[in-house]
Each structure stands twice: as structure tokens, then as C-alpha cells.
Design an enzyme around this catalytic site. Structure first.
Site, PDB file in Angstrom:
ATOM      1  N   GLY A 135       0.807  -1.232   0.000  1.00  0.00           N
ATOM      2  CA  GLY A 135       0.000   0.000   0.000  1.00  0.00           C
ATOM      3  C   GLY A 135       0.827   1.262   0.000  1.00  0.00           C
ATOM      4  N   GLY A 188     -14.967  -4.274   9.188  1.00  0.00           N
ATOM      5  CA  GLY A 188     -14.528  -4.027   7.815  1.00  0.00           C
ATOM      6  C   GLY A 188     -13.053  -4.303   7.595  1.00  0.00           C
ATOM      7  CE  LYS A 206      -0.544  -7.099  -0.402  1.00  0.00           C
ATOM      8  NZ  LYS A 206      -1.235  -6.895   0.873  1.00  0.00           N
TER       9      LYS A 206
HETATM   10  N1  NAP Z   1      -8.101  -1.188  -0.898  1.00  0.00           N
HETATM   11  C1  NAP Z   1      -6.818  -1.091  -0.593  1.00  0.00           C
HETATM   12  O1  NAP Z   1      -6.466  -0.577   0.473  1.00  0.00           O
HETATM   13  C2  NAP Z   1      -5.761  -1.600  -1.532  1.00  0.00           C
HETATM   14  C3  NAP Z   1      -4.402  -1.551  -1.144  1.00  0.00           C
HETATM   15  C4  NAP Z   1      -3.416  -1.966  -2.041  1.00  0.00           C
HETATM   16  C5  NAP Z   1      -3.791  -2.457  -3.280  1.00  0.00           C
HETATM   17  N2  NAP Z   1      -5.119  -2.539  -3.611  1.00  0.00           N
HETATM   18  C6  NAP Z   1      -5.469  -3.036  -4.931  1.00  0.00           C
HETATM   19  O2  NAP Z   1      -6.081  -1.986  -5.659  1.00  0.00           O
HETATM   20  C7  NAP Z   1      -7.030  -2.504  -6.580  1.00  0.00           C
HETATM   21  C8  NAP Z   1      -8.392  -1.853  -6.333  1.00  0.00           C
HETATM   22  O3  NAP Z   1      -8.804  -2.130  -5.005  1.00  0.00           O
HETATM   23  P1  NAP Z   1     -10.024  -1.331  -4.329  1.00  0.00           P
HETATM   24  O4  NAP Z   1      -9.961  -1.691  -2.890  1.00  0.00           O
HETATM   25  O5  NAP Z   1      -9.993   0.091  -4.713  1.00  0.00           O
HETATM   26  O6  NAP Z   1     -11.259  -2.053  -4.994  1.00  0.00           O
HETATM   27  P2  NAP Z   1     -12.797  -1.603  -4.953  1.00  0.00           P
HETATM   28  O7  NAP Z   1     -13.023  -0.624  -3.848  1.00  0.00           O
HETATM   29  O8  NAP Z   1     -13.607  -2.837  -5.008  1.00  0.00           O
HETATM   30  O9  NAP Z   1     -12.985  -0.792  -6.332  1.00  0.00           O
HETATM   31  C9  NAP Z   1     -12.960  -1.400  -7.564  1.00  0.00           C
HETATM   32  C10 NAP Z   1     -13.354  -0.387  -8.609  1.00  0.00           C
HETATM   33  O10 NAP Z   1     -13.250  -0.980  -9.891  1.00  0.00           O
HETATM   34  C11 NAP Z   1     -14.455  -0.786 -10.622  1.00  0.00           C
HETATM   35  N3  NAP Z   1     -14.593  -1.940 -11.501  1.00  0.00           N
HETATM   36  C12 NAP Z   1     -14.596  -3.244 -11.176  1.00  0.00           C
HETATM   37  N4  NAP Z   1     -14.696  -4.011 -12.279  1.00  0.00           N
HETATM   38  C13 NAP Z   1     -14.742  -3.170 -13.318  1.00  0.00           C
HETATM   39  C14 NAP Z   1     -14.853  -3.332 -14.722  1.00  0.00           C
HETATM   40  N5  NAP Z   1     -14.905  -4.533 -15.281  1.00  0.00           N
HETATM   41  N6  NAP Z   1     -14.872  -2.232 -15.499  1.00  0.00           N
HETATM   42  C15 NAP Z   1     -14.813  -0.995 -14.956  1.00  0.00           C
HETATM   43  N7  NAP Z   1     -14.694  -0.776 -13.638  1.00  0.00           N
HETATM   44  C16 NAP Z   1     -14.685  -1.839 -12.834  1.00  0.00           C
HETATM   45  C17 NAP Z   1     -15.524  -0.667  -9.584  1.00  0.00           C
HETATM   46  O11 NAP Z   1     -16.636   0.043 -10.122  1.00  0.00           O
HETATM   47  P3  NAP Z   1     -17.900   0.465  -9.231  1.00  0.00           P
HETATM   48  O12 NAP Z   1     -17.388   1.537  -8.314  1.00  0.00           O
HETATM   49  O13 NAP Z   1     -18.895   0.978 -10.193  1.00  0.00           O
HETATM   50  O14 NAP Z   1     -18.328  -0.756  -8.502  1.00  0.00           O
HETATM   51  C18 NAP Z   1     -14.782   0.111  -8.491  1.00  0.00           C
HETATM   52  O15 NAP Z   1     -14.838   1.500  -8.757  1.00  0.00           O
HETATM   53  C19 NAP Z   1      -7.004  -4.026  -6.374  1.00  0.00           C
HETATM   54  O16 NAP Z   1      -6.082  -4.598  -7.267  1.00  0.00           O
HETATM   55  C20 NAP Z   1      -6.468  -4.177  -4.957  1.00  0.00           C
HETATM   56  O17 NAP Z   1      -5.839  -5.413  -4.724  1.00  0.00           O
HETATM   57  C21 NAP Z   1      -6.104  -2.117  -2.777  1.00  0.00           C
END
Ligand code: NAP
Length: 430
Positions: A135, A188, A206
Site C-alpha cells: 500500500g 470491515g 506480494k
Molecule cells: N483497498 C486497498 O487498500 C488496496 C491496497 C493496495 C492495493 N489494492 C489493490 O487496488 C485494486 C483496487 O482495489 P479497491 O480496494 O480500490 O477495490 P474496490 O473498492 O472494489 O474498487 C474497484 C473499482 O473498480 C471498478 N470496476 C470493477 N470491475 C470493473 C470493470 N470490469 N470495469 C470498470 N470498472 C470496474 C468498480 O466500479 P464500481 O465503483 O462501479 O463498482 C470500483 O470503482 C485491487 O487490485 C487491490 O488489490 C487495494
């Protein structure tokens, strides 16, 4: 508007975001502070979903992510949706269309990084992924630049906030894994289906990428030994504490002088004197040991909207600063580790072990356990018997000296064949 950083650009850099969830929202809000960056298109799954982003121009949204990767105006695509499909094809298409990539997608990098980096080479594009490993902790950029003069041969890391939260709570509250998981889900910190975190998959993704760039050889995800935290009992937490340890889910990597790599994810007893023992709750930390730097530990928030956005935005700005300056930008950040590492199987490894045995309270039982270990070339550092229970059994806690994994597994089998139950076998940090 007061800008955080004013970079003299001839033209605005156009960025396309794919995903506007936790990470995408943080990236969008942070990029507003840079007037030479324009987020010109954002792909989401559902355009009509309410979003907590003040003043978001809805006309930027599309539910077709190919609108982003095929837009000839866009210079940089940030893929922030996660998963393999359609992320792999979107990134590949974007690179073929001349765009540089920033991604936070650890699963995709671990499983298909090799193909993605070879496409990046073919089309002379860069893929940056600072957010994918821990992150908000800067890791990839430091390893590839300021630490480039080192030969780093050891990594020990806490890279999964969910499991670290659960283990910390079990330790602090003396609670069971099941109870703490439930609480973490309510707050959460753990997903409804926690498998990816608690079984160590996320940490394995990772460490696959982290060890690949650190050891400069490709570490195949399928060769990484992986064990989660679901079998850790509150009794193990207590016993570990009494012996001067904490239990943590450690992602580790080592490479020997012959280039043989030992990369794994499993729970580990870490000495209370070590830095990692004090990394609690959702905090992440990565310790690197090498020459000439010695040992360093980088720690901080491993997830969350803004910490993760910090890394994604840093990557976007690094590419932006170089665009138009050279035909071959960011050479130090490129991945050229095509050679697969020779990997040590877990059965060949040497470890110290903590073993918790429930044994019949009979004369000579400790002696028999000692003999089985000795027959398997396992020396004992300590063996402690706790008070006898109503069912006339006693809990015996063993810490071994360094022993061979195959021999240890054989000893466990023989101890059980002798009518005892080995409740836990956890490796100990050396
Ligand atoms: N969350 C963290 O703290 C964190 C930390 C490090 C890395 N990551 C990585 O970052 C990435 C995103 O994580 P996140 O937590 O932000 O996920 P998230 O909150 O579930 O958000 C996913 C986003 O992608 C959109 N989406 C999903 N499928 C799609 C598609 N086929 N076409 C267009 N848009 C699409 C969703 O749209 P909608 O909003 O319309 O549903 C949403 O806006 C992942 O690879 C995760 O492993 C996350």
C-alpha cells in the site's frame, strides 16, 4: 488553488483511471492537487452508483474500460479494479496503444507479471506498481533506485493487514481466531470471504513480486510455500508470549550464494526483540537484509484509500516527469528478470520449530518425545510440560534447534503414532 507541487510541463498529462473504488477515489482526489495532470476518463462498473467525491464531473465516467485504454489522448492508464480479467487484457491493450501503466493489482502481477513485462518491453512502455506490495510503504522505487547497489539476500515482511490485525487481537485479548475474525469482519478489516487473506494468498502474491525484484530472478507464485493463520490457537499465542515470542504471518524470501531461492508465507514465532514483533494491527513492515546496507525495515500503512493513493500518485508523477524527455523513460524501474529462480522446496529447508503436543500423562512421555526427536536428528532447545487436565493429559511445549523440515514432519507423525496429539507446529524465526 494552492498546488502541492508545480511542475513546469508544456502540456497537461492525461490520465485515465480504471476503477473508482477505495483506491481509485483516493487517487482521483489526490491528483486534483496537480494542475498539470488531467484525469480525462474514468471507467467504473456502475455509472449511477453514488460516490463520495465532491464535485465529480459525471461526464468523465464510462462503464466501458476500453473507452479508457483506446482513448488516443490518454498518456497514462491507472488500473485500479483488481483481479485477472479484464485487467490483464486492459493493461495489454493500453500498452499496445502507447500508454504507460500504473497498477495496484498484486494478484495480476504475481500470476501474469512475466507476460505483462515482456509486452511492456516489446512496446517500450513502463509498468509501475508501488501500491501493489504494501500500500503506502515506498518499496519498489527504493529497491530499484537508491538500494540498487546492494545485494539483498533476505526479506522478512508483514504484508497483510487483515491477518496482522487478527493475530494482534488474539494476542492482546487472548481471544480465539474465530471470534476475532468475526469482529474483524464487522469492523470491515476482513472480507465476508476472508480466504484470500487468512490462507496467505494475498501475502504470497506480494512476496512473489517483491522477491522477484529484490533477487533479480523470477519467483513463480506456484512455487511459493503457503500456509495461513486459521490453525493458530489462543493457547499458542500465550505459549509463544511466555517463551519471548509473538506469532506473525511472515512472508519471507532468501537467496543463497548459488542463486537458490526459498520463498514462503507462513505463521512464525518472532522474537519480541525483533522489529517485526512490534508491527501490530493493520500496519505492514518489510525488513530487507543485504550488503552494503545491512538491515533496514520500512513500515507504514499497507492499505487504505489515501496511503494506497500516495503510491499510485507517486508512480503517475514519476512517469509524467519523464514523458517527452526521452524515448526510453525510467530505465531503472523496468523489469528484466526473465530468468526463473531455482527454488528450494519446503521439505528441504532448515528451521527452528515450536510444537504444542497434547500427551497422555504417563511416566516417560517426555523422554519418548525426546527420543523420537533425537532419532530424527532434531535437538531440543526447550521442552516444558504444563499442568495435567481432568482427562489426564498434559500440554507439552517444545522449541527445537535448527532441524530439517522433512525430519520434523516425520517426528510429528511418530509422536502422533505414539498416542499423542500434535496440536500445532509453527516455525520459529532464526
Ligand atoms: N483497498 C486497498 O487498500 C488496496 C491496497 C493496495 C492495493 N489494492 C489493490 O487496488 C485494486 C483496487 O482495489 P479497491 O480496494 O480500490 O477495490 P474496490 O473498492 O472494489 O474498487 C474497484 C473499482 O473498480 C471498478 N470496476 C470493477 N470491475 C470493473 C470493470 N470490469 N470495469 C470498470 N470498472 C470496474 C468498480 O466500479 P464500481 O465503483 O462501479 O463498482 C470500483 O470503482 C485491487 O487490485 C487491490 O488489490 C487495494
Amino acid at each position: 488553488m494552492i498546488l502541492w507541487y508545480d511542475f513546469p510541463m508544456k502540456k497537461k498529462i492525461k490520465v485515465g483511471l480504471i476503477g473508482l473504488g477505495t483506491v481509485g477515489s483516493g487517487v482521483f482526489k489526490t491528483l486534483r492537487n496537480f494542475d498539470y495532470i488531467e484525469v480525462s476518463k474514468i471507467a467504473v462498473r456502475d455509472i449511477n452508483k453514488p460516490r463520495n467525491i465532491e464535485g465529480l464531473d459525471k461526464s468523465l465516467l464510462t462503464d466501458n474500460p476500453y473507452d479508457v485504454v483506446n482513448d488516443p489522448e490518454i498518456d497514462i492508464v491507472a488500473e485500479l479494479i483488481g483481479g485477472l480479467d479484464p485487467a490483464y487484457d486492459l493493461i495489454t491493450t493500453a500498452m499496445k496503444n502507447g500508454k504507460h501503466i500504473v497498477t495496484a493489482n498484486k494478484e495480476l502481477l504475481a500470476k501474469r507479471g512475466e507476460e505483462l513485462f515482456s509486452t511492456a518491453d516489446e512496446y517500450n512502455r513502463v509498468i509501475l506498481y508501488e501500491a501493489a506490495i504494501a500500500g503506502g510503504i515506498p518499496l519498489i522505487m527504493p529497491i530499484k533506485t537508491i538500494l540498487a547497489g546492494n545485494k539483498i539476500n533476505k526479506i522478512e515482511a508483514i504484508v497483510n493487514g487483515t491477518t496482522n490485525y487478527i493475530l494482534t487481537k488474539m494476542d492482546v485479548q487472548g481471544a480465539s481466531y474465530e471470534d476475532v475474525l468475526k469482529e474483524a469482519q464487522q469492523l470491515g478489516y476482513a472480507e465476508a470471504d476472508p480466504t484470500g487473506d487468512v490462507e496467505g494468498f494475498d501475502a504470497a502474491y506480494k512476496i512473489a513480486t517483491l522477491s522477484t525484484i529484490t533477487f533479480k530472478k523470477r519467483i513463480k507464485i506456484e512455487k511459493i510455500y503457503r500456509e495461513g493463520i486459521t490453525k493458530i490457537r489462543s493457547q499458542d499465542m500465550k505459549a509463544a508470549n511466555d517463551l519471548g515470542y509473538k506469532i506473525k504471518l511472515i512472508a519471507s524470501g532468501k537467496i543463497d550464494e548459488n542463486g537458490k531461492a526459498d520463498v514462503r508465507v507462513h505463521p512464525m514465532l518472532v522474537s519480541k526483540k525483533s522489529t517485526l514483533a512490534h508491527i501490530d494491527y493493520v500496519t505492514n513492515a518489510v525488513s530487507l537484509t543485504g550488503h552494503p546496507v545491512g538491515s533496514i525495515t520500512l513500515s507504514g500503512p499497507g492499505a487504505g484509500e489515501f496511503p494506497t493513493a500516495s503510491s499510485v500518485v507517486g508512480d503517475i508523477l514519476a512517469i509524467s516527469a519523464e514523458l517527452g524527455t526521452s524515448d526510453y523513460i525510467l530505465p531503472m524501474m523496468r523489469c528484466r528478470h526473465a530468468e526463473n529462480a531455482d527454488m528450494t522446496d519446503i521439505s528441504e529447508t532448515e528451521n527452528k520449530y515450536y510444537m504444542s503436543i497434547n500427551a497422555k500423562n504417563a511416566m516417560g512421555v517426555i523422554g519418548k518425545i525426546g527420543n523420537i526427536c533425537a532419532d530424527n536428528n532434531i535437538s531440543l532447545a526447550s521442552i516444558v510440560q504444563k499442568c495435567v487436565s481432568d482427562d489426564n493429559t498434559a500440554d507439552i511445549t517444545v522449541i527445537t534447534e535448527i532441524a530439517n523440515e522433512k525430519a520434523m514432519q516425520n517426528a510429528v507423525k511418530l509422536i502422533e503414532q505414539d498416542g499423542n496429539k500434535v496440536n500445532s507446529l509453527i516455525r520459529v524465526q532464526v
